[in-house]
Design a protein around this motif. Sequence first.
Motif: not given
Length: 71
Positions: A16-17, A25-27, A69-71
């Motif tokens: 989880x970043x 985010x990156x999960x 991944x999200x932005x």
Amino acid sequence: MNLNVRNAANFKVEKLRVNISELKFDVAVLLPKLDINGKYKMSFNFFGAVLKSDGDYFTTFENAKVRALGK
């Protein structure tokens, strides 16, 4: 399409970043067992022949890894 998913709550977050300043985010999640069942209906053209099918389906995934991944 009708879809039922079971055992999705038994997951483990492997990574989880979160970058708040860039709203990113990156999960990565591990699902030890995931059961999916439901009904399907499909129709497609296969070299000029129209193929149709419908019915029930059931599948089980073990140790499925999902990354978002999200932005």
